[in-house]
Design an enzyme around this catalytic site. Structure first.
Site, PDB file in Angstrom:
ATOM      1  N   ARG A  59      -2.410  47.663  40.684  1.00  0.00           N
ATOM      2  CA  ARG A  59      -1.721  47.589  39.396  1.00  0.00           C
ATOM      3  C   ARG A  59      -2.353  46.532  38.480  1.00  0.00           C
ATOM      4  NH1 ARG A  59       3.787  48.943  37.748  1.00  0.00           N
ATOM      5  NH2 ARG A  59       4.392  49.489  39.865  1.00  0.00           N
ATOM      6  N   LYS A 113     -18.460  65.465  43.425  1.00  0.00           N
ATOM      7  CA  LYS A 113     -19.589  66.391  43.579  1.00  0.00           C
ATOM      8  C   LYS A 113     -19.560  67.134  44.897  1.00  0.00           C
ATOM      9  CE  LYS A 113     -22.163  62.279  44.729  1.00  0.00           C
ATOM     10  NZ  LYS A 113     -21.201  61.317  44.167  1.00  0.00           N
ATOM     11  N   GLY A 142     -23.370  61.481  35.873  1.00  0.00           N
ATOM     12  CA  GLY A 142     -22.275  60.831  35.162  1.00  0.00           C
ATOM     13  C   GLY A 142     -22.298  60.865  33.649  1.00  0.00           C
ATOM     14  N   ILE A 144     -24.514  61.381  31.424  1.00  0.00           N
ATOM     15  CA  ILE A 144     -25.421  62.241  30.668  1.00  0.00           C
ATOM     16  C   ILE A 144     -24.769  63.609  30.503  1.00  0.00           C
ATOM     17  CG2 ILE A 144     -27.775  63.074  30.501  1.00  0.00           C
ATOM     18  CD1 ILE A 144     -28.497  61.232  32.824  1.00  0.00           C
ATOM     19  N   GLY A 194     -24.730  46.522  44.877  1.00  0.00           N
ATOM     20  CA  GLY A 194     -23.678  47.542  44.859  1.00  0.00           C
ATOM     21  C   GLY A 194     -24.176  48.934  44.501  1.00  0.00           C
ATOM     22  N   GLU A 197     -24.632  52.076  49.487  1.00  0.00           N
ATOM     23  CA  GLU A 197     -23.570  51.830  50.454  1.00  0.00           C
ATOM     24  C   GLU A 197     -24.123  51.078  51.672  1.00  0.00           C
ATOM     25  OE1 GLU A 197     -20.362  52.998  50.000  1.00  0.00           O
ATOM     26  OE2 GLU A 197     -20.948  53.811  48.062  1.00  0.00           O
ATOM     27  N   ASP A 208     -26.669  63.363  48.747  1.00  0.00           N
ATOM     28  CA  ASP A 208     -25.972  63.192  47.469  1.00  0.00           C
ATOM     29  C   ASP A 208     -26.659  64.024  46.379  1.00  0.00           C
ATOM     30  OD1 ASP A 208     -24.196  61.353  45.579  1.00  0.00           O
ATOM     31  OD2 ASP A 208     -26.212  61.349  44.748  1.00  0.00           O
ATOM     32  N   LYS A 212     -25.496  67.642  44.067  1.00  0.00           N
ATOM     33  CA  LYS A 212     -25.614  67.768  42.610  1.00  0.00           C
ATOM     34  C   LYS A 212     -26.526  68.937  42.235  1.00  0.00           C
ATOM     35  CE  LYS A 212     -24.866  62.790  42.089  1.00  0.00           C
ATOM     36  NZ  LYS A 212     -25.579  61.485  42.071  1.00  0.00           N
ATOM     37  N   GLY A 309     -22.089  54.698  37.805  1.00  0.00           N
ATOM     38  CA  GLY A 309     -21.396  53.497  37.342  1.00  0.00           C
ATOM     39  C   GLY A 309     -20.078  53.889  36.712  1.00  0.00           C
TER      40      GLY A 309
END
Lengths: 430, 430
Positions: A59, A113, A142, A144, A194, A197, A208, A212, A309
């Site tokens: 929260r 995805k 993301g 684009i 970051g 992973e 990944d 896509k 991001g």
């Protein structure tokens, strides 16, 4: 047809009602979506609830007080929200929740995805059967606008080939290795930043990017590929020495996802590849994403930008939300003219051609100083005629208007062989 | 809301009726539009008439026989066509015809940048008041889906800055000058190739790019600029020497169109500028167009591709036509899986690490020859340890499957210190 247009108009007025949206999953992207909605305050959209497991931990006080926070997803699925924004990720339970939302006639926006690669066709069919929308502009690259670009902008094209840099982590690693680093320390750096992973398999093995590529192939090539049938090769064996050899061959190395229509079949692969330096795909740096769509009629179109991001992904989510809220006419054109000026504050390049004699630089420098303009560098190439000698002055950022006043003064100097040429210097991005 | 979605569904069924389209102006773009429609045969769209002055001169036999050819534009404006595709260009009479079509409730698609830059806001208002659509994706950067990309894909973004290469002729000239040519002969070459008009003023003075910048500013920045107030500077004074100096400064020179929101005002200009080599804007070559949209949330997004020419512009026109015919959901997803294979026919890079001894190259070459694979180059950098020596073989295009068979054979050689790494070499575009 005429009644069609009439209905269209009626329909749009109804659409101007506010649609109620709920966010499932309040992580980086979810909170960016709430931030952007709070900032843009788009007409016709209202964020009414936020779901997260252990919601109290999540929260925040900057979300409008009327937004309902809940740890019970059923509460949202049973409510009157019109659009569910699924940002939980993974196949389950996200898939079940998306199916339940669509079954209840709610529209769904997702950045998932994996789910869309695996089940997108069936979910789209379910959405259509309920008169709801399923949008997933955030699932590939993301920020684009590749999916709307292909869906709407290239609807009249026959796209025959897709080549993409679809995984920012691999691109970060490989573009660092291009500068001489070895794989292991760069991966550690990506993890510290970051970008990667703790278990980087999904990224470095290409899974990944493969998910896509399945989504892009469906939209661009109109071909539905079984994800596990696509050949996928890791970037891990690529070593610094390969970049040396690639350079000798006029290339660099990038993780490329490719799919190409060929005689009713699709050739597809995700793998590290040698990319010629002249190709747009070699331009990508850091975590940037890029998609090249090769069309039968209009040739190659390239989309690039930040592929991942919180904020870039959230832009795609909010754009999808506005597409549902406003239909295909999102833009209300401005109703009055905006004042315009050319008075950018920029560095300038100024080239003079002079009949060389003492005092020229002093005269020019004086005229610039009078307008508070600082000289940056003075360049003069040898080998030019003394009576028609070009030289260049660059100046620090200054208003265009001030520079023009200074140059008007300089123009009075009788050693000038032609009017000075001033060009703005475009600053690098960021 | 629920009734909204219900209506949406009903509405889409009605939209599935065929819309009747007419082309005004059967030049390069008009005939490309007819070609693509004949080739794609999109559901829900029918080309019913073609207008051109002196139409008999234009008539071609590959257009379906039911298409009506006419030299009388009033005939089309008075007919029951739903969509008028205006490809005549210029302010008049095109503007009058567009106004008449919209007033009659017909939707209009146009590639007319002058008209849209000048009158786009009023025409959009007229269209909305009649429940019709006015689309002009072809007016800026032809084949690049910039307008739908901004309109739909970045609807959730706050674009604060636009930088573009919007005139292919100037880009052709300046990118040739970058390679050492002088202005006048390159302009003559551009004219010979049909990239530049006999009177090149519109292009080289920046007026063409300025009209496009007005349209982009309206969509991306939501700011309506008075076209004649935008500072516009010609590329003509730029000389070869400027490229030399620019290179010393790490830059090249391009005609850049820029607009930037700043405190409720817009800074805007069209001019030749120094562009740092690292900027995407420096990558553009030949007649390519490029648009960079700088967003508050998601950062910079770049669109690039072929900005002009019959086919790319026609793709934008047909995409707009399908947007009207199908609404925002142009894509019917495939109903069955497409077979997928990774057997691309490509050049390969293969890196071996070996314990160096006689016969290694012979062994590798033999295994490749057995699969009919031709060696292209063999590269070996000095300075490596003899017992762990990397070297590279590149091969001419071969099926991936054949290469894998050859490498399986090579893998049996006991001099190999690690499995060979093979990377595909992406071929340059085209």
């Amino acid at each position: 047809m005429k009644q069609g247009f009439g209905l269209h108009f009626y329909f749009r007025r109804i659409k101007r009602l506010r649609i109620k949206a709920a966010i499932l999953g309040f992580g980086t992207v979810g909170s960016s979506v709430a931030r952007i909605l709070g900032d843009l305050k788009p007409e016709g959209v209202e964020l009414v609830s936020i779901f997260n497991r252990d919601v109290e931990r999540k929260r925040v006080d900057w979300v409008p007080s009327q937004v309902r926070w809940t740890s019970d997803v059923k509460e949202i699925l049973a409510s009157d929200v019109d659009v569910v924004i699924e940002l939980v990720g993974g196949l389950e339970p996200a898939g079940t929740w998306v199916r339940e939302a669509l079954t209840a006639g709610k529209s769904v926006i997702t950045a998932n995805k994996k789910l869309i690669a695996q089940d997108g066709v069936a979910l789209d069919r379910l959405a259509r059967s309920k008169g709801a929308s399923l949008l997933y502009g955030a699932a590939v690259a993301g920020g684009i606008p590749v999916i709307p670009g292909l869906n709407q902008g290239l609807a009249g094209e026959k796209v025959e080939r897709i080549e993409g840099i679809l995984n920012g982590t691999c691109n970060f690693i490989l573009s660092k290795m291009e500068q001489g680093a070895e794989f292991a320390p760069v991966l550690a750096e990506a993890q510290a930043l970051g970008y990667a992973e703790a278990d980087p398999t999904e990224d470095v093995a290409g899974y990944d990017a493969r998910a896509k590529l399945v989504i892009l192939s469906r939209i661009a090539l109109r071909a539905d590929l079984a994800i596990e049938e696509i050949d996928c090769r890791p970037i891990t064996p690529v070593a610094a020495i390969d970049f040396d050899y690639a350079k000798d061959l006029g290339c660099t190395i990038r993780q490329i996802s490719r799919a190409e229509l060929r005689n009713g079949k699709v050739l597809a692969t995700v793998a590290p590849m040698l990319v010629p330096k002249g190709s747009p795909l070699a331009w990508s740096r850091g975590t940037e994403n890029m998609v090249l769509a090769g069309g039968k009629y209009g040739g190659d179109v390239v989309f690039s930008g930040h592929g991942a991001g919180g904020h870039p992904t959230a832009v795609a989510v909010v754009s999808d939300l506005l597409a549902i809220a406003h239909g295909s006419r999102a833009v209300d054109l401005p109703s009055q003219k905006t004042p315009v000026s050319a008075d950018f504050l920029l560095r300038h390049y100024i080239r003079f051609v002079v009949d060389d004699r003492p005092g020229i630089v002093a005269g020019i420098a004086g005229a610039l100083a009078e307008q508070d303009i600082n000289i940056n560098v003075i360049l003069q190439k040898s080998g030019h005629d003394k009576v028609s000698m070009p030289f260049v002055v660059t100046v620090e950022p200054c208003p265009v208007s001030a520079l023009r006043r200074a140059l008007a003064k300089v123009a009075e100097m009788d050693c000038l062989r032609q009017p000075p040429l001033d060009l703005q210097i475009l600053e690098p991005e960021g």
